[in-house]
Design a protein around this motif. Structure first.
Motif, PDB file in Angstrom:
ATOM      1  N   GLY A 428      67.310  84.621 -22.059  1.00 16.84           N
ATOM      2  CA  GLY A 428      68.119  83.490 -21.619  1.00 16.84           C
ATOM      3  C   GLY A 428      67.546  82.773 -20.416  1.00 16.84           C
ATOM      4  N   VAL A 429      66.759  83.483 -19.599  1.00 18.27           N
ATOM      5  CA  VAL A 429      66.133  82.858 -18.432  1.00 18.27           C
ATOM      6  C   VAL A 429      65.250  81.691 -18.858  1.00 18.27           C
ATOM      7  CG1 VAL A 429      64.344  83.215 -16.676  1.00 18.27           C
ATOM      8  CG2 VAL A 429      66.257  84.812 -16.851  1.00 18.27           C
ATOM      9  N   SER A 430      64.451  81.893 -19.912  1.00 19.11           N
ATOM     10  CA  SER A 430      63.560  80.819 -20.377  1.00 19.11           C
ATOM     11  C   SER A 430      64.349  79.622 -20.874  1.00 19.11           C
ATOM     12  CB  SER A 430      62.650  81.349 -21.492  1.00 19.11           C
ATOM     13  OG  SER A 430      61.753  82.324 -21.002  1.00 19.11           O
ATOM     14  N   ARG A 431      65.413  79.876 -21.610  1.00 15.45           N
ATOM     15  CA  ARG A 431      66.235  78.774 -22.122  1.00 15.45           C
ATOM     16  C   ARG A 431      66.903  78.013 -20.978  1.00 15.45           C
ATOM     17  NH1 ARG A 431      70.384  80.486 -26.671  1.00 15.45           N
ATOM     18  NH2 ARG A 431      71.120  81.828 -24.973  1.00 15.45           N
ATOM     19  N   ALA A 435      66.021  74.062 -19.568  1.00 12.15           N
ATOM     20  CA  ALA A 435      67.070  73.038 -19.481  1.00 12.15           C
ATOM     21  C   ALA A 435      67.191  72.502 -18.062  1.00 12.15           C
ATOM     22  CB  ALA A 435      68.393  73.625 -19.953  1.00 12.15           C
ATOM     23  N   SER A 436      67.178  73.386 -17.076  1.00 11.01           N
ATOM     24  CA  SER A 436      67.348  72.960 -15.688  1.00 11.01           C
ATOM     25  C   SER A 436      66.148  72.167 -15.192  1.00 11.01           C
ATOM     26  CB  SER A 436      67.576  74.194 -14.809  1.00 11.01           C
ATOM     27  OG  SER A 436      67.786  73.830 -13.474  1.00 11.01           O
ATOM     28  N   ILE A 437      64.945  72.642 -15.520  1.00 11.50           N
ATOM     29  CA  ILE A 437      63.727  71.944 -15.085  1.00 11.50           C
ATOM     30  C   ILE A 437      63.656  70.563 -15.709  1.00 11.50           C
ATOM     31  CG2 ILE A 437      61.210  71.961 -15.321  1.00 11.50           C
ATOM     32  CD1 ILE A 437      61.420  75.074 -15.043  1.00 11.50           C
ATOM     33  N   TYR A 459      61.489  76.083 -25.807  1.00 12.93           N
ATOM     34  CA  TYR A 459      62.559  75.228 -25.285  1.00 12.93           C
ATOM     35  C   TYR A 459      62.011  74.037 -24.515  1.00 12.93           C
ATOM     36  CZ  TYR A 459      65.794  78.770 -26.833  1.00 12.93           C
ATOM     37  OH  TYR A 459      66.517  79.632 -27.623  1.00 12.93           O
ATOM     38  N   MET A 460      60.898  74.208 -23.812  1.00 13.74           N
ATOM     39  CA  MET A 460      60.307  73.064 -23.106  1.00 13.74           C
ATOM     40  C   MET A 460      59.827  72.016 -24.101  1.00 13.74           C
ATOM     41  SD  MET A 460      60.461  73.284 -19.765  1.00 13.74           S
ATOM     42  CE  MET A 460      59.105  72.384 -19.012  1.00 13.74           C
ATOM     43  N   GLN A 461      59.165  72.443 -25.167  1.00 12.59           N
ATOM     44  CA  GLN A 461      58.710  71.480 -26.172  1.00 12.59           C
ATOM     45  C   GLN A 461      59.883  70.832 -26.895  1.00 12.59           C
ATOM     46  OE1 GLN A 461      54.330  73.362 -27.373  1.00 12.59           O
ATOM     47  NE2 GLN A 461      55.786  72.852 -28.954  1.00 12.59           N
ATOM     48  N   ALA A 462      60.919  71.625 -27.169  1.00 13.13           N
ATOM     49  CA  ALA A 462      62.087  71.074 -27.853  1.00 13.13           C
ATOM     50  C   ALA A 462      62.754  69.976 -27.028  1.00 13.13           C
ATOM     51  CB  ALA A 462      63.091  72.183 -28.148  1.00 13.13           C
ATOM     52  N   PRO A 467      52.821  71.282 -23.308  1.00 13.77           N
ATOM     53  CA  PRO A 467      52.079  72.396 -22.712  1.00 13.77           C
ATOM     54  C   PRO A 467      50.767  71.915 -22.093  1.00 13.77           C
ATOM     55  CG  PRO A 467      51.857  72.421 -25.095  1.00 13.77           C
ATOM     56  CD  PRO A 467      52.832  71.334 -24.781  1.00 13.77           C
ATOM     57  N   PHE A 468      50.459  72.443 -20.926  1.00 15.42           N
ATOM     58  CA  PHE A 468      49.233  72.074 -20.225  1.00 15.42           C
ATOM     59  C   PHE A 468      48.028  72.652 -20.964  1.00 15.42           C
ATOM     60  CE2 PHE A 468      45.997  72.715 -16.916  1.00 15.42           C
ATOM     61  CZ  PHE A 468      45.952  71.451 -16.351  1.00 15.42           C
ATOM     62  N   ASP A 469      46.992  71.840 -21.131  1.00 12.89           N
ATOM     63  CA  ASP A 469      45.773  72.253 -21.826  1.00 12.89           C
ATOM     64  C   ASP A 469      44.669  72.448 -20.790  1.00 12.89           C
ATOM     65  OD1 ASP A 469      43.384  72.412 -23.327  1.00 12.89           O
ATOM     66  OD2 ASP A 469      44.269  71.251 -24.960  1.00 12.89           O
ATOM     67  N   PHE A 470      44.199  73.697 -20.629  1.00 19.66           N
ATOM     68  CA  PHE A 470      43.162  73.980 -19.632  1.00 19.66           C
ATOM     69  C   PHE A 470      41.839  73.339 -20.001  1.00 19.66           C
ATOM     70  CE2 PHE A 470      46.004  77.760 -19.290  1.00 19.66           C
ATOM     71  CZ  PHE A 470      46.461  77.515 -17.995  1.00 19.66           C
ATOM     72  N   GLN A 471      41.593  73.157 -21.278  1.00 18.71           N
ATOM     73  CA  GLN A 471      40.317  72.575 -21.711  1.00 18.71           C
ATOM     74  C   GLN A 471      40.324  71.049 -21.627  1.00 18.71           C
ATOM     75  OE1 GLN A 471      39.563  74.143 -25.644  1.00 18.71           O
ATOM     76  NE2 GLN A 471      38.927  76.155 -24.870  1.00 18.71           N
ATOM     77  N   LYS A 472      41.497  70.439 -21.819  1.00 14.46           N
ATOM     78  CA  LYS A 472      41.609  68.980 -21.765  1.00 14.46           C
ATOM     79  C   LYS A 472      42.825  68.590 -20.932  1.00 14.46           C
ATOM     80  CE  LYS A 472      39.495  68.332 -26.326  1.00 14.46           C
ATOM     81  NZ  LYS A 472      39.682  67.777 -27.695  1.00 14.46           N
TER      82      LYS A 472
END
Length: 549
Positions: A428-431, A435-437, A459-462, A467-472
């Motif tokens: 639940g922490v991730s969900r 939402a809060s962020i 949940y972030m993508q939803a 998502p951060f891409d380290f290569q690009k």
């Protein structure tokens, strides 16, 4: 009169399997609103791909390791459970409650299948089921929507149909067992282990090769077809690719690897099937008590002797002492589980005991030495067999009332539900964090970036974040990047790129955890800790918010 009596006996025969199934469902129904967790998103995204392209189940890209990959490179499991999710999702939607309710069915199937299997080995099959089901290894794993419990459901029923087919010379049962072996292997590759397991059992049972061996051709041909199909579709056969991944990614291989892997496997075995510990007072004997005390002390010290903690434990004497006590109890219990299996085999030396012993020891060897990490999901397949072996030991005790047998199960159930709640809370922490962020930092004209994966990524993508891409790294000035501390595939960003903006904290259960480096708990991977779960002081999860300079 005879007909009514047979009907009554039939109903009586169904009573206990229904009870074990209902109890299993009731325990798991407490957590049907659990947030999607760990690798759950991989199965959901694959299911949605299947809804659009049924034959191309892994034909999409995703960022799971910090860079964009093909799903066929990321997933190390076959897609059958994803097809199940796709059917459920297409009809009822992809909400947490819907999918968790759908996965109550395979959990109940494990319990009921174990009951019918246990009837062939012990006098108290329902208690044998509960000795396996009411454990952290089974209940916590079954509150997720990954493939493990479904694989075990096919596994248990495959063994049941094979044994009855061999004993009663029923070719129909052998055919259905072959189909279930195939389904198990197409749910999780570990299901392939049924082929050598049942082959060795039948050789010892029949004392030679017979027509039964032809039924193994069914899963072999279908799995060979799957290997060929995935090679043609994705440029790699996914069965062989998963085997290579386990060897390539295993981080533990090196000096002292065997001792560390053995010890960690024993900790996970004892912790995941902690019901054995609760039954130990009933197995009272001076020899057993002395051996347990010696093992307890040995496994209290083992993590420090072998550096299993990998500096995860903080310099807090309370945390260290608590960790040592729990490590001792789990380690001693794990050794007893393996000892009971060996004793049963040595005492009876028949095909049935060989089956149970190979089932337990084979799973232990895979989880400890073959899989890329020791985790509870890899211990899960042995749980039904351990429940049966444990109950056979308990039945040797004379004049033992039903109440004394039920009391250890109650203790194991309470402990297991506590850690189900701990895992539920951490999921639940991730969900909640996503939402809060998003609420605090999302702007329509800017991208909100994040590191970390698992349920947090889902949940972030939803919510429209990327998502951060380290290569690009395509971040723009004044855009936000969020980094969760208690997650995977994360990296600190250079100070010349970002500046700290805010620290957000979210508290999970405060006294128990399934994944927490500080107290040595690593239910889903032993890289977090050598115990599958632990009690201890749990600090809040930190989410670091940065702004791009």
């Amino acid at each position: 009169m005879i007909k009514s009596q047979s009907t009554l006996e039939y109903k009586q025969g169904l009573k206990q399997p229904i009870i074990v199934g209902v109890v299993t469902v009731l325990c798991l129904s407490l957590f049907v609103n659990k947030a999607f967790h760990l690798d759950d998103p991989l199965f959901i995204w694959t299911a949605k791909q299947i809804n659009s392209h049924p034959a191309d189940f892994y034909g999409f890209d995703l960022n799971w390791y910090g860079y964009v990959s093909r799903m066929s490179e990321v997933s190390q499991n076959p897609p059958l459970s994803c097809y199940y999710i796709a059917i459920v999702g297409a009809i009822f939607g992809y909400s947490e409650v819907v999918l968790h309710i759908a996965f109550l069915l395979p959990a109940a199937a494990v319990a009921i299948g174990t009951f019918f299997l246990a009837k062939r080995f012990c006098a108290n099959p329902a208690l044998a089921v509960f000795a396996g089901v009411l454990t952290p290894g089974f209940l916590v794993s079954s509150t997720n929507i990954m493939c493990d419990t479904m694989m075990l459901a096919f596994w248990v029923w495959a063994i049941y149909f094979w044994i009855t087919g061999i004993e009663q010379n029923k070719k129909n049962n052998l055919f259905w067992s072959a189909i279930l072996i195939t389904l198990s292997a197409l749910t999780k590759y570990f299901g392939v282990s049924l082929l050598p397991l049942l082959f060795v059992y039948t050789i010892f049972k029949k004392r030679g090769i017979g027509i039964w061996v032809l039924f193994f051709v069914i899963p072999i041909l279908i799995l060979a077809g799957y290997q060929w199909y995935t090679l043609a579709m994705y440029g790699r056969g996914l069965i062989s690719n998963a085997a290579q991944y386990a060897i390539r990614v295993n981080p533990s291989i090196g000096p002292g690897w065997f001792a560390r892997a053995t010890s960690t496997g024993i900790y996970f075995t004892g912790g995941c099937i902690i019901s054995v510990l609760f039954f130990l007072p009933l197995l009272k004997s001076k020899r057993n008590s002395t051996a347990f005390v010696i093992l307890l002390v040995l496994f209290m010290l083992m993590p420090f002797l072998l550096n299993l903690t990998l500096n995860h434990l903080k310099d807090d004497p309370v945390v260290k002492i608590g960790f040592m006590i729990q490590a001792g109890l789990m380690g001693a219990t794990g050794v007893l589980i393996l000892y009971f299996a060996a004793v049963e085999l040595w005492k009876f030396r028949n095909a049935e005991m060989l089956l149970l012993a190979l089932w337990i020891f084979g799973t232990f060897v895979f989880a400890s030495y073959v899989n890329w990490t020791v985790n509870s999901r890899s211990i899960l397949p042995m749980i039904p067999a351990v429940g049966i072996v444990l109950m056979r030991q308990i039945e040797l005790i004379p004049n033992l009332g039903i109440k004394l047998k039920l009391l250890p199960l109650l203790g194991s159930a309470i402990l297991s539900l506590v850690f189900c709640a701990a895992d539920y809370s951490w999921a639940g922490v991730s969900r909640n964090a996503a939402a809060s962020i998003t609420k605090n930092f999302y702007e329509s004209n800017k991208t909100l970036w994040f590191e970390g994966h698992w349920g947090f990524q889902y949940y972030m993508q939803a919510m429209g974040n990327r998502p951060f891409d380290f290569q690009k790294p395509l971040v723009g000035q004044n855009e936000i990047i969020v980094i969760p501390a208690n997650n995977t595939n994360i990296e600190l960003l250079p100070e010349n790129l970002v500046a700290p903006l805010e620290l957000m904290t979210f508290q999970s259960m405060e006294f128990a955890a399934t994944m927490n480096m500080r107290i040595g708990a690593g239910f889903y991977t032993s890289m977090w800790g050598p115990l599958p779960f632990a009690f201890g002081p749990i600090v809040p999860d930190n989410f670091y918010v940065y702004i791009v300079k």
